[in-house]
Design an enzyme around this catalytic site. Structure first.
Site, mmCIF file in Angstrom:
data_model
loop_
_atom_site.group_PDB
_atom_site.id
_atom_site.type_symbol
_atom_site.label_atom_id
_atom_site.label_comp_id
_atom_site.label_asym_id
_atom_site.label_seq_id
_atom_site.Cartn_x
_atom_site.Cartn_y
_atom_site.Cartn_z
ATOM 1 C CG HIS A 39 98.638 30.593 16.097
ATOM 2 N ND1 HIS A 39 97.942 31.716 15.815
ATOM 3 C CD2 HIS A 39 100.026 31.213 16.492
ATOM 4 C CE1 HIS A 39 98.554 32.847 15.958
ATOM 5 N NE2 HIS A 39 99.712 32.647 16.255
ATOM 6 C CG ASP A 63 102.791 32.110 13.032
ATOM 7 O OD1 ASP A 63 103.135 31.513 11.683
ATOM 8 O OD2 ASP A 63 102.898 33.113 13.478
#
Length: 239
Positions: free
Chosen positions: A185, A37
Site C-alpha cells: 500500500h 493499493d
C-alpha cells in the site's frame, strides 16, 4: 486483531471458488506482480517511484479516484513510467455495501479522474481490485457484465497495520512463489513504510530469480490471450 495468518489459508479456498478473478499467474514461470493499493499519495508514492526507478521495476497501481484527483501530477508520473494502472473504487468503500449504480459510478468516476490526469481512455483501465478484498458473487457478476476484470492477490503481508519493515519483508519472502501477486500500500495506511519495504524487498526477490511484470502479463499467461484487449490498446497508445 491481525489477519495475516489467515490469508495463506483463505487463498487456496477462494481461488477455485471464484475462477474468473485473477489470483495469481502461471506457477511454471518466475513472473511475479508487485502491486500497490490506495494511492497515489503526495508523499509516499514519489518515494516509492524512486525505488522502482532505481531497479527499473515495472509495478501495478490500483488507484482511488479521490486520490488521483488530489494528486494528478503524481498519477501522470506513474503512468508515464509505464506502470500498469487499475481501479480501487473512488473512495475505498467496500463494494458489497454499494448499490449497483453506486458501484458503477464509483468505478466510472475513477476512470474519469485517470483520463483527466493521464489521458488513459476508460477502456484502457479495466482491472479492478475490490477494497479490502471484499466482494460477493453478485459483485463479480456486475463487474463482468460491465466488462471489468477482477484482480485479487496471493501474497498479503498486511503492511497497512505497520507490523514493521522486517516483518513485512519476511512475510513476503515466506509466501512468494512463481506467479504471485504481492499487494502493498502506498496510501494513507501503510504508505509510510512502502518505499523502505520495497527497497529491501526488490533485491532479495531479484536474487531469487523473479521477474517483475504487469497484471496484464499475468492475465495473458493464464488465458493465453488478453480477452478484453486492454493490453494491446495500452501497448499501442502509451508504450
Amino acid at each position: 486483531m491481525q489477519f495475516y495468518p489467515l490469508f495463506p489459508v483463505l487463498h487456496p479456498i477462494l481461488k477455485p471458488s471464484f475462477p474468473n478473478c485473477l489470483w495469481e499467474g502461471d506457477r511454471n514461470s518466475k513472473f511475479i506482480a508487485l502491486s500497490f493499493d490506495d494511492g497515489p499519495h503526495p508523499q509516499y508514492t514519489p518515494q516509492l517511484l524512486k525505488v522502482l526507478d532505481r531497479y527499473n521495476i515495472t509495478a501495478n497501481f490500483f488507484w482511488l479516484g479521490a486520490c488521483v484527483n488530489r494528486s494528478p501530477e503524481i498519477a501522470k508520473d506513474i503512468c508515464d513510467r509505464g506502470h500498469w494502472i487499475g481501479l480501487h473504487g473512488y473512495d475505498h468503500r467496500n463494494f458489497p455495501m454499494l448499490a449497483p449504480n453506486e458501484l458503477k459510478q464509483s468505478l466510472e468516476k475513477t476512470q474519469v479522474a485517470i483520463y483527466q490526469a493521464c489521458n488513459l481512455q476508460p477502456q484502457q483501465v479495466r482491472d479492478v481490485r475490490p477494497p479490502n478484498g471484499l466482494f460477493t458473487p453478485k459483485t463479480l457478476n456486475f463487474l463482468q457484465q460491465w466488462d471489468y476484470r477482477t484482480v485479487m492477490w496471493s501474497v498479503v503481508p498486511e503492511d497497512w497495520v505497520r507490523p514493521g519493515v522486517a516483518n513485512v519483508v519476511q512475510r513476503v519472502l515466506k509466501d512468494i512463489k512463481n506467479g504471485s501477486i504481492v499487494v502493498l500500500h502506498d496510501g494513507i495506511c501503510g504508505g509510510e513504510d512502502v518505499a523502505e519495504i520495497t527497497q529491501v524487498l526488490i533485491p532479495l526477490l531479484l536474487q531469487r530469480g523473479y521477474q517483475f511484470v504487469t497484471i496484464d502479463t499475468l492475465w495473458q499467461q493464464i488465458k493465453g490471450t488478453n480477452g478484453h484487449g486492454e493490453g494491446e490498446t495500452r501497448g499501442i497508445v502509451n508504450h
